[in-house]
Design a protein around this motif. Structure first.
Motif, PDB file in Angstrom:
ATOM      1  N   PHE A   1      24.800 -18.637 -45.556  1.00  0.00           N
ATOM      2  CA  PHE A   1      24.857 -17.806 -46.760  1.00  0.00           C
ATOM      3  C   PHE A   1      24.266 -18.514 -47.971  1.00  0.00           C
ATOM      4  O   PHE A   1      23.641 -17.879 -48.820  1.00  0.00           O
ATOM      5  CB  PHE A   1      26.292 -17.343 -47.015  1.00  0.00           C
ATOM      6  N   GLY A   2      24.440 -19.817 -48.056  1.00  0.00           N
ATOM      7  CA  GLY A   2      23.798 -20.564 -49.129  1.00  0.00           C
ATOM      8  C   GLY A   2      22.288 -20.450 -49.038  1.00  0.00           C
ATOM      9  O   GLY A   2      21.600 -20.290 -50.053  1.00  0.00           O
ATOM     10  N   ASN A   3      21.762 -20.522 -47.820  1.00  0.00           N
ATOM     11  CA  ASN A   3      20.328 -20.372 -47.632  1.00  0.00           C
ATOM     12  C   ASN A   3      19.870 -18.970 -48.022  1.00  0.00           C
ATOM     13  O   ASN A   3      18.793 -18.802 -48.597  1.00  0.00           O
ATOM     14  CB  ASN A   3      19.940 -20.685 -46.184  1.00  0.00           C
ATOM     15  N   MET A   4      20.684 -17.967 -47.726  1.00  0.00           N
ATOM     16  CA  MET A   4      20.361 -16.599 -48.118  1.00  0.00           C
ATOM     17  C   MET A   4      20.215 -16.521 -49.648  1.00  0.00           C
ATOM     18  O   MET A   4      19.277 -15.906 -50.160  1.00  0.00           O
ATOM     19  CB  MET A   4      21.466 -15.645 -47.644  1.00  0.00           C
ATOM     20  N   ALA A   5      21.130 -17.157 -50.367  1.00  0.00           N
ATOM     21  CA  ALA A   5      21.063 -17.169 -51.830  1.00  0.00           C
ATOM     22  C   ALA A   5      19.838 -17.951 -52.300  1.00  0.00           C
ATOM     23  O   ALA A   5      19.143 -17.535 -53.238  1.00  0.00           O
ATOM     24  CB  ALA A   5      22.342 -17.774 -52.408  1.00  0.00           C
ATOM     25  N   LYS A   6      19.539 -19.070 -51.645  1.00  0.00           N
ATOM     26  CA  LYS A   6      18.365 -19.882 -52.012  1.00  0.00           C
ATOM     27  C   LYS A   6      17.082 -19.085 -51.841  1.00  0.00           C
ATOM     28  O   LYS A   6      16.200 -19.118 -52.692  1.00  0.00           O
ATOM     29  CB  LYS A   6      18.321 -21.154 -51.175  1.00  0.00           C
ATOM     30  N   GLU A   7      16.992 -18.342 -50.736  1.00  0.00           N
ATOM     31  CA  GLU A   7      15.799 -17.525 -50.488  1.00  0.00           C
ATOM     32  C   GLU A   7      15.640 -16.419 -51.530  1.00  0.00           C
ATOM     33  O   GLU A   7      14.540 -15.907 -51.720  1.00  0.00           O
ATOM     34  CB  GLU A   7      15.849 -16.929 -49.079  1.00  0.00           C
ATOM     35  N   ARG A   8      16.717 -16.067 -52.210  1.00  0.00           N
ATOM     36  CA  ARG A   8      16.666 -15.058 -53.272  1.00  0.00           C
ATOM     37  C   ARG A   8      16.455 -15.681 -54.654  1.00  0.00           C
ATOM     38  O   ARG A   8      16.538 -14.999 -55.650  1.00  0.00           O
ATOM     39  CB  ARG A   8      17.961 -14.259 -53.290  1.00  0.00           C
ATOM     40  N   GLY A   9      16.227 -16.981 -54.693  1.00  0.00           N
ATOM     41  CA  GLY A   9      15.904 -17.629 -55.947  1.00  0.00           C
ATOM     42  C   GLY A   9      17.050 -18.326 -56.648  1.00  0.00           C
ATOM     43  O   GLY A   9      16.909 -18.766 -57.792  1.00  0.00           O
ATOM     44  N   ALA A  10      18.191 -18.459 -55.988  1.00  0.00           N
ATOM     45  CA  ALA A  10      19.339 -19.159 -56.585  1.00  0.00           C
ATOM     46  C   ALA A  10      19.181 -20.661 -56.434  1.00  0.00           C
ATOM     47  O   ALA A  10      18.477 -21.144 -55.543  1.00  0.00           O
ATOM     48  CB  ALA A  10      20.637 -18.698 -55.932  1.00  0.00           C
ATOM     49  N   ARG A  11      19.853 -21.388 -57.294  1.00  0.00           N
ATOM     50  CA  ARG A  11      19.966 -22.844 -57.175  1.00  0.00           C
ATOM     51  C   ARG A  11      21.305 -23.095 -56.485  1.00  0.00           C
ATOM     52  O   ARG A  11      22.355 -22.818 -57.049  1.00  0.00           O
ATOM     53  CB  ARG A  11      19.919 -23.494 -58.548  1.00  0.00           C
ATOM     54  N   VAL A  12      21.256 -23.597 -55.266  1.00  0.00           N
ATOM     55  CA  VAL A  12      22.434 -23.622 -54.384  1.00  0.00           C
ATOM     56  C   VAL A  12      22.861 -25.038 -54.048  1.00  0.00           C
ATOM     57  O   VAL A  12      22.034 -25.902 -53.775  1.00  0.00           O
ATOM     58  CB  VAL A  12      22.135 -22.861 -53.070  1.00  0.00           C
ATOM     59  N   VAL A  13      24.184 -25.219 -54.043  1.00  0.00           N
ATOM     60  CA  VAL A  13      24.795 -26.417 -53.476  1.00  0.00           C
ATOM     61  C   VAL A  13      25.729 -25.935 -52.367  1.00  0.00           C
ATOM     62  O   VAL A  13      26.569 -25.069 -52.590  1.00  0.00           O
ATOM     63  CB  VAL A  13      25.622 -27.200 -54.519  1.00  0.00           C
TER      64      VAL A  13
ATOM     65  N   GLN B   1      27.132  -7.169 -39.360  1.00  0.00           N
ATOM     66  CA  GLN B   1      27.812  -6.423 -40.421  1.00  0.00           C
ATOM     67  C   GLN B   1      28.345  -7.372 -41.490  1.00  0.00           C
ATOM     68  O   GLN B   1      28.219  -7.104 -42.682  1.00  0.00           O
ATOM     69  CB  GLN B   1      28.943  -5.579 -39.840  1.00  0.00           C
ATOM     70  N   ARG B   2      28.924  -8.476 -41.087  1.00  0.00           N
ATOM     71  CA  ARG B   2      29.452  -9.448 -42.056  1.00  0.00           C
ATOM     72  C   ARG B   2      28.329 -10.009 -42.913  1.00  0.00           C
ATOM     73  O   ARG B   2      28.460 -10.137 -44.130  1.00  0.00           O
ATOM     74  CB  ARG B   2      30.170 -10.584 -41.329  1.00  0.00           C
ATOM     75  N   VAL B   3      27.217 -10.357 -42.287  1.00  0.00           N
ATOM     76  CA  VAL B   3      26.076 -10.897 -43.029  1.00  0.00           C
ATOM     77  C   VAL B   3      25.575  -9.860 -44.030  1.00  0.00           C
ATOM     78  O   VAL B   3      25.296 -10.173 -45.191  1.00  0.00           O
ATOM     79  CB  VAL B   3      24.959 -11.346 -42.064  1.00  0.00           C
ATOM     80  N   ARG B   4      25.477  -8.618 -43.603  1.00  0.00           N
ATOM     81  CA  ARG B   4      25.007  -7.544 -44.486  1.00  0.00           C
ATOM     82  C   ARG B   4      25.957  -7.345 -45.668  1.00  0.00           C
ATOM     83  O   ARG B   4      25.523  -7.192 -46.813  1.00  0.00           O
ATOM     84  CB  ARG B   4      24.845  -6.242 -43.706  1.00  0.00           C
ATOM     85  N   PHE B   5      27.268  -7.361 -45.422  1.00  0.00           N
ATOM     86  CA  PHE B   5      28.234  -7.189 -46.506  1.00  0.00           C
ATOM     87  C   PHE B   5      28.107  -8.311 -47.542  1.00  0.00           C
ATOM     88  O   PHE B   5      28.068  -8.056 -48.740  1.00  0.00           O
ATOM     89  CB  PHE B   5      29.666  -7.155 -45.985  1.00  0.00           C
ATOM     90  N   VAL B   6      28.041  -9.550 -47.084  1.00  0.00           N
ATOM     91  CA  VAL B   6      27.917 -10.666 -48.018  1.00  0.00           C
ATOM     92  C   VAL B   6      26.601 -10.544 -48.787  1.00  0.00           C
ATOM     93  O   VAL B   6      26.567 -10.737 -50.003  1.00  0.00           O
ATOM     94  CB  VAL B   6      28.026 -12.026 -47.297  1.00  0.00           C
TER      95      VAL B   6
END
Length: 189
Positions: free
Chosen positions: A57-69, A30-35
């Motif tokens: 969560f950073g990896n989740m953003a990276k997989e969606r095309g974000a540039r993550v640190v 549930q927490r992962v889904r909310f974020v």
């Protein structure tokens, strides 16, 4: 003292492996889904995963095309993050003195970190977070919520009884047995 709990040496490999197991199992689903839902569309966005831990969560953003640190003060966390999320930009540092210029990130993720800070409520980290966010940028904060219904006196015990035989509770019990990490939450909000 409270400050002593916020030292990298207190957060060992077992602590972070426990989080990895929780994120992979239904325990934190549930927490992962909310974020994930709050993150929304991040293609091309600059994202800071502050206190990134294992980098989930950073990896989740990276997989969606974000540039993550991803930034964390624990070398153990960063080594696990690098192993499980190759290609994720990782940096060792202090969340209360960020090594970035003003206004560079479109989104900052604060997942499971604010409850580990001694100052109320992570004041220095929050100030730094807003400093590095672009005007109009977004901040996602995820932490345990002690004011929700199950945080009320008596309800937590009822919740424990109701959840005792659920797959999530059984999985969490097994995870905690395997990764015997101390409770390092200083504040619960």
């Amino acid at each position: 003292s409270d400050k002593d709990a916020f030292e990298a040496d207190h957060y060992d490999v077992k602590y972070f492996e426990g989080h990895l197991a929780r994120y992979k199992s239904p325990v934190y689903a549930q927490r992962v889904r909310f974020v994930s839902d709050y993150m929304g569309e991040v293609t091309g966005a600059r994202v800071l995963d502050l206190g990134c831990g294992i980098g989930w969560f950073g990896n989740m953003a990276k997989e969606r095309g974000a540039r993550v640190v991803g930034l964390d003060f624990s070398l153990d966390a960063l080594l696990l993050a690098a192993r499980h999320h190759p290609g994720l930009g990782l940096l060792r540092g202090d969340a209360t003195t960020l090594p970035f210029p003003d206004g560079v990130f479109d989104l900052v993720l604060l997942n499971d970190i604010i409850e580990h800070l001694a100052e109320e409520p992570g004041r220095d980290m929050i100030e730094e977070t807003f400093r590095v966010l672009k005007p109009g940028g977004a901040l996602i904060v995820d932490t345990d919520n002690d004011e929700w219904l199950m945080g009320r006196k008596g309800f937590r015990r009822l919740n424990d009884v109701l959840e005792r035989r659920t797959p999530q509770r059984q999985a969490l019990t097994e995870i905690k047995k395997t990764y015997d990490a101390p409770t390092l939450h200083i504040k619960i909000y």
